[in-house]
Design an enzyme around this catalytic site. Structure first.
Site, PDB file in Angstrom:
ATOM      1  CG  ASN A  21      -3.314 -41.714  -4.763  1.00  0.00           C
ATOM      2  OD1 ASN A  21      -2.579 -40.740  -4.874  1.00  0.00           O
ATOM      3  ND2 ASN A  21      -3.345 -42.446  -3.664  1.00  0.00           N
TER       4      ASN A  21
ATOM      5  CG  ASP B 198      -2.438 -51.930  -3.386  1.00  0.00           C
ATOM      6  OD1 ASP B 198      -1.763 -51.047  -3.956  1.00  0.00           O
ATOM      7  OD2 ASP B 198      -2.396 -52.127  -2.164  1.00  0.00           O
TER       8      ASP B 198
HETATM    9  O1  RIB Z   1      -2.049 -50.055  -0.461  1.00  0.00           O
HETATM   10  C1  RIB Z   1      -2.362 -50.650   0.770  1.00  0.00           C
HETATM   11  C2  RIB Z   1      -1.146 -51.268   1.384  1.00  0.00           C
HETATM   12  O2  RIB Z   1      -0.229 -50.259   1.709  1.00  0.00           O
HETATM   13  C3  RIB Z   1      -1.421 -52.012   2.660  1.00  0.00           C
HETATM   14  O3  RIB Z   1      -1.728 -53.367   2.440  1.00  0.00           O
HETATM   15  C4  RIB Z   1      -0.154 -51.803   3.472  1.00  0.00           C
HETATM   16  O4  RIB Z   1       0.609 -52.958   3.569  1.00  0.00           O
HETATM   17  C5  RIB Z   1       0.602 -50.684   2.769  1.00  0.00           C
HETATM   18  O5  RIB Z   1       1.754 -51.113   2.215  1.00  0.00           O
END
Ligand code: RIB
Length: 311
Positions: A185, A253
């Protein structure tokens, strides 16, 4: 169905919501507390699974109360637990997340715990599935040696190696050599290259630093400014989609899981970026990290509507 494998984190998110986040020393009255499956690795592979991939995570958790939350998630989703090692005396990873309800932004403290015991050997034990996969996807919430091992196996079998360099940690620069797609990012792009990516020129300069380290394709996610891509010859930008966000945890994610799915399916990179953008846009309209990941039909519907594009 495309197959994706990689070492990745298993973490339980403990998320508190409040009208505003406290400053140091302040106590703020919150509104809700939720426990749910998270971890960048598991979130990304959940996103890929729901987007249409067959996924295998290489990870580790404890046999404790938090571990049961993750077990239930994998069983409900029908995702493979073949390479999830359960450590009877170990502690499952956890994350303390604070959500500001006024703007859906978060603050996270992550405790890796069992994820820090994912070794190169653990990764190599899954070699047969690297040989058989369509893409390898990983991040920095297990161990550097696990990421090196995953890259070696991806190279050995000629599979695309996608690295989401999150969260920022100090890693040897050789780790980036040969990475097919790096997906930081804006904060991580600056942390790894020292270049501010507030402008297209900045993105270009940061990408040049990644190319010097041996990366082949650079994808920088820029939040509301969309996404920037270059392979050193072609440059692309994809705008963000305007949505009403309720929680942004796991948005990156979602992007990575969607992107990996499209790359694993062999679609052109401009289409893969749009597929990933749609995956991420839907995820922020829902609560939770792994639970917020959209299904393939929803992603395709939004892609058609926003970009008039099909997979
Ligand atoms: O990217 C988000 C994630 O980062 C969360 O779900 C938390 O677990 C951290 O690892």
């Amino acid at each position: 169905m495309a197959k994706i494998i990689g070492p990745g984190s298993l973490i339980v998110d403990v998320t508190g919501f409040a009208p505003h986040l406290p400053v140091a020393g302040e106590t703020t009255k919150g509104s809700t507390l939720r426990f749910g499956p998270g971890g960048k690795g598991s979130n990304q592979l959940t996103a890929a699974h729901r987007a249409g991939s067959e996924v295998k995570i290489i990870s580790r958790r404890g046999d404790d109360v938090l571990g049961q939350i993750l077990k239930k998630h994998y069983e409900t989703e029908g995702m493979s637990e073949e390479y999830i090692h359960v450590d009877p005396s170990g502690e499952t990873g956890s994350a303390l997340i604070e959500i500001d309800e006024s703007n859906a932004q978060n603050r996270i403290i992550v405790i890796f715990a069992a994820n820090e015991l994912v070794t190169a050997e653990t990764v190599r034990a899954a070699e047969k599935d690297f040989a058989d996969c369509d893409a390898v996807l990983t991040q920095f919430e297990t161990t550097v040696e696990a990421v090196f091992a995953a890259k070696e196996l991806a190279k050995k079998y000629g599979k695309p190696f996608i690295l989401n360099p999150a969260p920022f940690i100090d890693v040897p620069k050789e780790l980036f050599d040969g990475v097919d797609y790096i997906t930081p990012n804006e904060t991580e792009a600056e942390q790894f290259t020292g270049v501010n990516v507030d402008s297209i020129e900045g993105c270009r300069a940061a990408a040049a630093k990644f190319f010097e380290m041996g990366v082949k394709h650079v994808v920088i996610t820029l939040g509301v400014r969309g996404v920037y891509y270059t392979d050193g010859t072609t440059e692309l930008t994809v705008p963000a989609i305007k949505v009403k966000a309720v929680e942004t945890t796991g948005a990156g994610d979602a992007f990575n899981g969607g992107f990996a799915t499209a790359i694993a399916e062999g679609v052109p990179v401009d289409v893969a970026l749009k597929f990933a953008t749609c995956t991420s846009a839907i995820s922020v309209t829902r609560l939770g990290s792994s639970p917020s990941m959209p299904y393939r039909s929803e992603i395709l519907e939004l892609m058609k509507k926003e970009f008039n594009e099909e997979l």
